[in-house]
Design an enzyme around this catalytic site. Structure first.
Site, PDB file in Angstrom:
ATOM      1  N   ASP A 159      -2.221 -11.049   4.685  1.00 46.37           N
ATOM      2  CA  ASP A 159      -1.428 -11.519   3.550  1.00 46.37           C
ATOM      3  C   ASP A 159      -0.814 -12.871   3.899  1.00 46.37           C
ATOM      4  O   ASP A 159      -0.543 -13.160   5.074  1.00 46.37           O
ATOM      5  CB  ASP A 159      -0.311 -10.503   3.274  1.00 46.37           C
ATOM      6  CG  ASP A 159       0.259 -10.563   1.868  1.00 46.37           C
ATOM      7  OD1 ASP A 159       0.282 -11.657   1.291  1.00 46.37           O
ATOM      8  OD2 ASP A 159       0.713  -9.517   1.369  1.00 46.37           O
ATOM      9  N   HIS A 171       2.117 -13.361   2.699  1.00 46.41           N
ATOM     10  CA  HIS A 171       3.522 -12.986   2.571  1.00 46.41           C
ATOM     11  C   HIS A 171       3.815 -11.708   3.355  1.00 46.41           C
ATOM     12  O   HIS A 171       2.940 -10.849   3.504  1.00 46.41           O
ATOM     13  CB  HIS A 171       3.877 -12.755   1.102  1.00 46.41           C
ATOM     14  CG  HIS A 171       3.446 -13.858   0.184  1.00 46.41           C
ATOM     15  ND1 HIS A 171       2.174 -13.895  -0.369  1.00 46.41           N
ATOM     16  CD2 HIS A 171       4.109 -14.954  -0.264  1.00 46.41           C
ATOM     17  CE1 HIS A 171       2.076 -14.992  -1.122  1.00 46.41           C
ATOM     18  NE2 HIS A 171       3.223 -15.640  -1.074  1.00 46.41           N
ATOM     19  N   ASP A 197       6.109  -9.501   2.297  1.00 44.35           N
ATOM     20  CA  ASP A 197       6.429  -8.476   1.287  1.00 44.35           C
ATOM     21  C   ASP A 197       7.537  -7.546   1.772  1.00 44.35           C
ATOM     22  O   ASP A 197       7.478  -6.332   1.614  1.00 44.35           O
ATOM     23  CB  ASP A 197       5.185  -7.677   0.907  1.00 44.35           C
ATOM     24  CG  ASP A 197       4.173  -8.528   0.140  1.00 44.35           C
ATOM     25  OD1 ASP A 197       4.533  -9.633  -0.283  1.00 44.35           O
ATOM     26  OD2 ASP A 197       3.028  -8.073  -0.037  1.00 44.35           O
ATOM     27  N   HIS A 244       5.883  -6.873  -6.228  1.00 37.68           N
ATOM     28  CA  HIS A 244       4.768  -7.057  -5.286  1.00 37.68           C
ATOM     29  C   HIS A 244       5.252  -7.715  -3.996  1.00 37.68           C
ATOM     30  O   HIS A 244       4.499  -7.775  -3.020  1.00 37.68           O
ATOM     31  CB  HIS A 244       3.616  -7.843  -5.921  1.00 37.68           C
ATOM     32  CG  HIS A 244       3.897  -9.290  -6.209  1.00 37.68           C
ATOM     33  ND1 HIS A 244       2.906 -10.156  -6.591  1.00 37.68           N
ATOM     34  CD2 HIS A 244       5.028 -10.025  -6.200  1.00 37.68           C
ATOM     35  CE1 HIS A 244       3.422 -11.359  -6.792  1.00 37.68           C
ATOM     36  NE2 HIS A 244       4.706 -11.298  -6.566  1.00 37.68           N
ATOM     37  N   ASP A 262      -4.675  -8.490   1.023  1.00 35.36           N
ATOM     38  CA  ASP A 262      -4.217  -9.292  -0.105  1.00 35.36           C
ATOM     39  C   ASP A 262      -5.085 -10.540  -0.115  1.00 35.36           C
ATOM     40  O   ASP A 262      -5.139 -11.271   0.878  1.00 35.36           O
ATOM     41  CB  ASP A 262      -2.742  -9.648   0.082  1.00 35.36           C
ATOM     42  CG  ASP A 262      -2.142 -10.383  -1.104  1.00 35.36           C
ATOM     43  OD1 ASP A 262      -2.839 -11.211  -1.707  1.00 35.36           O
ATOM     44  OD2 ASP A 262      -0.956 -10.143  -1.424  1.00 35.36           O
ATOM     45  N   ASP A 269      -4.684 -13.341  -1.256  1.00 40.20           N
ATOM     46  CA  ASP A 269      -4.027 -14.614  -0.960  1.00 40.20           C
ATOM     47  C   ASP A 269      -3.869 -14.853   0.543  1.00 40.20           C
ATOM     48  O   ASP A 269      -3.386 -15.911   0.964  1.00 40.20           O
ATOM     49  CB  ASP A 269      -2.706 -14.774  -1.709  1.00 40.20           C
ATOM     50  CG  ASP A 269      -1.555 -13.910  -1.188  1.00 40.20           C
ATOM     51  OD1 ASP A 269      -1.571 -13.497  -0.020  1.00 40.20           O
ATOM     52  OD2 ASP A 269      -0.617 -13.652  -1.975  1.00 40.20           O
ATOM     53  N   GLU A 306      -4.284  -8.236  -5.449  1.00 44.22           N
ATOM     54  CA  GLU A 306      -3.841  -9.559  -5.895  1.00 44.22           C
ATOM     55  C   GLU A 306      -4.979 -10.485  -6.342  1.00 44.22           C
ATOM     56  O   GLU A 306      -4.752 -11.677  -6.527  1.00 44.22           O
ATOM     57  CB  GLU A 306      -2.986 -10.260  -4.826  1.00 44.22           C
ATOM     58  CG  GLU A 306      -1.662  -9.565  -4.558  1.00 44.22           C
ATOM     59  CD  GLU A 306      -0.635  -9.684  -5.682  1.00 44.22           C
ATOM     60  OE1 GLU A 306      -0.880 -10.429  -6.642  1.00 44.22           O
ATOM     61  OE2 GLU A 306       0.419  -9.012  -5.577  1.00 44.22           O
TER      62      GLU A 306
END
Length: 304
Positions: A125, A127, A129, A142, A228, A230, A273
């Site tokens: 990811d 991020h 999260d 999310h 994810d 991204d 995502e």
């Protein structure tokens, strides 16, 4: 690695700040995920899409956007994934936004406790999260699933696995991180999670990063991959709602997936995502399917 795989579409974007991730499951199917898995010798059961509440697209209330809808979608995902695990299948969740990680990983953690298996999560990811209602800048859920899994969040999500907290720091490794909100930086540091951000990857390379992330695995480990999209650099994967420049390039990402495949331990997978509304001719879905192919063991040469 299990050779019976169940695809579970979870078409919702209730946790995201942009609409469109709800179309992710069909984009992955259009990109040929079923045919690709079958070509790898996998028996595929496409369970279709789960059906849950619509996205009301309203403003946050007390730090959460769409809390009731997020809880319902996560419970649906939890139940479907847990059912497949109990049947001896590898569940692949086709998201949907990443709020669904709370339900998916709750199901995997529940199953692992019942089977006395050790759980390791590789969280791919941009991020971490790890937001909460108190520190989130947006209220978008999310950005909260990992915090929920660590016991910080709405009761229904925190307790979904039947054990609080669902995860401990030693169970998860985060790879590719390059965007962390100010409040998250301190909170995730306190949690003690091993985070391999892009600076770390730049300094030591993807090979060493993944050696560290996969360290200590053995035959009684259930390896869950939370992918994810991204995670990938937007130059190669533009079809996501929260693009962050400076992510892994195509070969770095492939090496990451190939090294996971080399363990032979992957037992569940989330793909989240993917936003076809922001994509270019389904390019990102196609790249995602290629990455999953590497997770299932595609190699250029026979390696011994």
């Amino acid at each position: 690695m299990k050779r019976k795989v169940s695809l579970i579409g979870v078409p919702t974007d209730v946790g995201a700040g942009h609409r469109g991730a709800s179309m992710g499951p069909e984009a992955l199917r259009v990109a040929g995920i079923t045919q690709m898995l079958e070509s790898m010798g996998v028996e595929v059961y496409d369970r279709g899409n789960l059906h849950g509440p619509a996205n009301p697209f309203t403003k946050p209330v007390e730090g959460y956007r769409h809390l009731n809808e997020v809880i319902e979608w996560n419970q649906l995902a939890h139940d479907a994934i847990y059912t497949e695990l109990k049947q001896g299948h590898m569940p692949i969740m086709l998201g949907g936004d990443h709020c669904l990680g709370a339900g998916s990983i709750s199901a995997v953690a529940r199953y692992c406790r019942e089977q006395n298996k050790e759980l390791r999560i590789i969280w791919l990811d941009a991020h971490t999260d790890f937001n909460t209602a108190e520190i989130t800048p947006s209220g978008n859920m999310h950005g909260m699933p990992v915090a929920c899994l660590f016991g910080h969040g709405p009761k229904a999500l925190v307790e979904m696995s039947g054990h609080v907290p669902t995860l401990k720091a030693e169970m998860i490794r985060q790879v590719g991180i390059r965007s962390v909100d100010e409040g998250e930086k301190h909170f995730i540091h306190q949690a003690g999670i091993q985070v391999y951000d892009m600076r770390y990857i730049d300094e030591v390379g993807m090979r060493h990063t993944m050696e560290k992330a996969l360290e200590g695995l053995h035959k009684d480990v259930h390896l869950h991959i939370s992918f994810d999209v991204d995670f990938l650099d937007p130059e190669i994967a533009p079809g996501v709602g929260t693009t962050v420049r400076g992510g892994p390039n195509y070969r770095e990402a492939q090496l990451c997936m190939e090294m996971i495949a080399d363990t032979g331990l992957m037992a569940s997978l989330d793909i989240v995502e993917l936003n076809p509304a922001l994509d270019v001719r389904n390019l990102t879905a196609t790249i995602a399917v290629e990455m999953v192919q590497s997770l299932f063991g595609k190699n250029t040469l026979v390696r011994v």
